[in-house]
Motif scaffolding. Structure first.
Motif, PDB file in Angstrom:
ATOM      1  N   ALA A 203       0.791  -1.225   0.000  1.00  0.00           N
ATOM      2  CA  ALA A 203       0.000   0.000   0.000  1.00  0.00           C
ATOM      3  C   ALA A 203       0.826   1.279   0.000  1.00  0.00           C
ATOM      4  CB  ALA A 203      -0.927   0.009   1.216  1.00  0.00           C
ATOM      5  N   ALA A 204       2.080   1.226   0.422  1.00  0.00           N
ATOM      6  CA  ALA A 204       2.860   2.460   0.602  1.00  0.00           C
ATOM      7  C   ALA A 204       2.881   3.358  -0.635  1.00  0.00           C
ATOM      8  CB  ALA A 204       4.281   2.117   1.044  1.00  0.00           C
ATOM      9  N   PRO A 205       3.276   2.860  -1.815  1.00  0.00           N
ATOM     10  CA  PRO A 205       3.285   3.756  -2.980  1.00  0.00           C
ATOM     11  C   PRO A 205       1.886   4.182  -3.401  1.00  0.00           C
ATOM     12  CG  PRO A 205       3.773   1.500  -3.649  1.00  0.00           C
ATOM     13  CD  PRO A 205       3.795   1.523  -2.154  1.00  0.00           C
ATOM     14  N   VAL A 206       0.893   3.295  -3.198  1.00  0.00           N
ATOM     15  CA  VAL A 206      -0.469   3.650  -3.567  1.00  0.00           C
ATOM     16  C   VAL A 206      -1.008   4.732  -2.633  1.00  0.00           C
ATOM     17  CG1 VAL A 206      -2.805   2.775  -3.946  1.00  0.00           C
ATOM     18  CG2 VAL A 206      -0.834   1.308  -4.401  1.00  0.00           C
ATOM     19  N   LEU A 207      -0.740   4.581  -1.333  1.00  0.00           N
ATOM     20  CA  LEU A 207      -1.213   5.570  -0.371  1.00  0.00           C
ATOM     21  C   LEU A 207      -0.627   6.940  -0.664  1.00  0.00           C
ATOM     22  CD1 LEU A 207      -2.652   6.433   2.201  1.00  0.00           C
ATOM     23  CD2 LEU A 207      -0.671   5.629   3.510  1.00  0.00           C
ATOM     24  N   ALA A 208       0.675   6.983  -0.911  1.00  0.00           N
ATOM     25  CA  ALA A 208       1.308   8.268  -1.206  1.00  0.00           C
ATOM     26  C   ALA A 208       0.675   8.922  -2.426  1.00  0.00           C
ATOM     27  CB  ALA A 208       2.812   8.063  -1.432  1.00  0.00           C
ATOM     28  N   SER A 209       0.448   8.128  -3.468  1.00  0.00           N
ATOM     29  CA  SER A 209      -0.113   8.688  -4.694  1.00  0.00           C
ATOM     30  C   SER A 209      -1.574   9.089  -4.509  1.00  0.00           C
ATOM     31  CB  SER A 209       0.013   7.676  -5.834  1.00  0.00           C
ATOM     32  OG  SER A 209      -0.673   6.487  -5.526  1.00  0.00           O
ATOM     33  N   ARG A 210      -2.359   8.269  -3.794  1.00  0.00           N
ATOM     34  CA  ARG A 210      -3.761   8.601  -3.598  1.00  0.00           C
ATOM     35  C   ARG A 210      -3.940   9.839  -2.738  1.00  0.00           C
ATOM     36  NH1 ARG A 210      -7.893   5.069  -4.155  1.00  0.00           N
ATOM     37  NH2 ARG A 210      -9.095   6.915  -3.590  1.00  0.00           N
ATOM     38  N   LEU A 211      -3.084  10.008  -1.728  1.00  0.00           N
ATOM     39  CA  LEU A 211      -3.164  11.231  -0.922  1.00  0.00           C
ATOM     40  C   LEU A 211      -2.866  12.458  -1.776  1.00  0.00           C
ATOM     41  CD1 LEU A 211      -1.484  10.152   2.439  1.00  0.00           C
ATOM     42  CD2 LEU A 211      -3.884  10.744   2.072  1.00  0.00           C
ATOM     43  N   LEU A 212      -1.886  12.323  -2.671  1.00  0.00           N
ATOM     44  CA  LEU A 212      -1.551  13.434  -3.560  1.00  0.00           C
ATOM     45  C   LEU A 212      -2.696  13.706  -4.535  1.00  0.00           C
ATOM     46  CD1 LEU A 212       2.195  12.638  -4.341  1.00  0.00           C
ATOM     47  CD2 LEU A 212       1.306  14.425  -2.839  1.00  0.00           C
ATOM     48  N   LEU A 213      -3.223  12.647  -5.148  1.00  0.00           N
ATOM     49  CA  LEU A 213      -4.323  12.810  -6.096  1.00  0.00           C
ATOM     50  C   LEU A 213      -5.549  13.412  -5.420  1.00  0.00           C
ATOM     51  CD1 LEU A 213      -4.085   9.455  -8.101  1.00  0.00           C
ATOM     52  CD2 LEU A 213      -3.653  11.748  -9.001  1.00  0.00           C
ATOM     53  N   THR A 214      -5.887  12.894  -4.243  1.00  0.00           N
ATOM     54  CA  THR A 214      -7.036  13.413  -3.523  1.00  0.00           C
ATOM     55  C   THR A 214      -6.785  14.825  -3.027  1.00  0.00           C
ATOM     56  OG1 THR A 214      -7.551  11.161  -2.787  1.00  0.00           O
ATOM     57  CG2 THR A 214      -8.641  12.945  -1.620  1.00  0.00           C
ATOM     58  N   GLY A 215      -5.528  15.112  -2.713  1.00  0.00           N
ATOM     59  CA  GLY A 215      -5.181  16.423  -2.174  1.00  0.00           C
ATOM     60  C   GLY A 215      -5.486  17.567  -3.111  1.00  0.00           C
TER      61      GLY A 215
END
Length: 418
Positions: A203-215
């Protein structure tokens, strides 16, 4: 095709039904809270999406693609431990902030994050992975109805942004309980596992990217509140919520296709379905954007009232993010999870947040909501084009070198993330 259309509609109402319910309740909140109150609700809703992504690690699709793996009991137990731990952190932060007397946007961010975290405690990902879209819709519809009833009953009595978000978060408990009982019945009783290393690595790379996308997407209002006043933020939110409602109708295409994509055993078939899905998503989104552009004045007047008339032009601009967000959603919810690829998402997210940050910086100088809206449009399209180009190149390369590639095995997924 008819079954696919049915699944899209079921996932749409189940996973994103809060937007459809919101279209019913928006007139109520707009007239009770005004532009400033709607602006604060927008901040809380942004935090809702960020909290949701943070708790479920933004990786529900990747774990849903593993429901048929032999170690699903271990995966489920570890995923539950991680989610509960992250939710506890958000809850403690909200309690501390409330005790410290924070108010305004800060309070809405804390409350919204907790509300989103409650939603992400559900076991709905197991239903999606098995293609049980009807059950998923039924359980989530129960929560949506509870939200609608709570909002209609409580908000007129206690008209505040905090109450609106509390109704949303509290209603999610219905869905959490229902999906948990269903999951226990089909997968056995949940057995917590403290072996969370594989879960975190996946999940680590997905979480980082999803937080950025959602941000800079659905969670953008929290950042925009630093450069826009509450009234401008309320106008932006009026347009943005309608566009995100349209996005919520289109996003489920990827979720409905996920189980089908994971079952494909032929590289050429996977490429064909990938291209067909992308073309279909784009066509539907262009039609939706054009329609929303045409009816913008009428929709703003009916939903929000004359006080929000200035949001009409913003809506006409924001409507054209729909083709971009639909393509991005399709790639990240169906294509990449089916291949077990996580690192690709991060590159697109970095590009998007960089452009969005630039728009935020310019808006801090211009103090114009139009500047921010244009920045959102540019960011969403840049990310979509990046995902389409990267995915097309990867799919073609995999077919050229591995024509017999099928769905990655459990061991292959670790290699795919490097």
């Amino acid at each position: 095709m008819l079954r696919l259309a049915r699944d899209v509609l079921l996932v749409g109402f189940g996973t994103y039904g809060q937007f459809l319910v919101t279209l019913v309740t928006l007139p109520l909140t707009a007239r009770l809270l005004g532009t400033e109150g709607v602006g604060l609700v927008a901040v809380g809703m942004s935090a809702y999406f960020l909290g949701s992504v943070l708790v479920d690690l933004g990786a529900t699709q990747y774990f849903a693609a593993r429901v048929d793996d032999p170690d699903i009991t271990q995966v489920r137990g570890a995923y539950a431990v991680v989610r509960c731990g992250l939710f506890a952190v958000l809850a403690v932060a909200a309690l501390v902030g409330w005790a410290a007397g924070v108010d305004g946007a800060a309070r809405m961010i804390l409350l919204g994050a907790v509300a989103g975290g409650v939603w992400s405690l559900s076991e709905d990902w197991l239903l999606i992975g098995r293609g049980r879209f009807g059950a998923s819709t039924a359980y989530q519809a129960a929560g949506r109805v509870a939200y609608l009833v709570a909002l209609v009953v409580l908000l007129p009595q206690f008209p505040s942004p905090e109450v609106a978000l509390a109704c949303l978060g509290g209603s999610s408990i219905v869905t959490v309980i229902a999906t948990g009982v269903d999951a226990d019945r089909h997968f056995g009783r949940l057995v917590p596992s403290w072996r969370v290393g594989d879960t975190l690595r996946t999940a680590a790379p997905v979480l980082a990217s999803r937080l950025l996308l959602t941000g800079y997407g659905q969670g953008g209002a929290a950042a925009y509140s630093t450069v826009l006043d509450a009234v401008s933020l309320g106008l932006f939110s009026a347009a943005d919520r309608l566009v995100r409602a349209g996005q919520s109708v289109l996003d489920p295409i990827g979720f409905a296709l996920l189980p089908r994509m994971t079952r494909i055993r032929d590289g050429q078939a996977f490429r064909a379905r990938t291209m067909q899905g992308a073309a279909g998503c784009l066509a539907l989104a262009v039609v939706a954007a054009a329609g929303l552009t045409l009816v913008a004045p009428l929709v703003i007047r009916i939903v929000y009232g004359t006080e929000f008339a200035q949001a009409t032009d913003l809506l006409r601009i924001l409507a054209w993010i729909l083709p971009a967000t639909t393509l991005t959603s399709y790639v990240t919810t169906a294509v990449l999870p089916a291949q077990g690829r996580t690192s690709t998402v991060l590159g697109g997210a970095v590009l998007g947040v960089t452009l969005a940050a630039s728009a935020l910086l310019i808006t801090s100088v211009t103090a114009s909501v139009v500047t921010m809206v244009v920045g959102v449009l540019v960011s969403e399209w840049a990310v979509a084009l990046w995902f389409v180009a990267t995915t097309a190149r990867t799919v073609l390369r995999r077919e050229a070198y591995h024509p017999d590639v099928t769905r990655p095995s459990h061991d292959d997924r670790r290699e795919a993330t490097r």
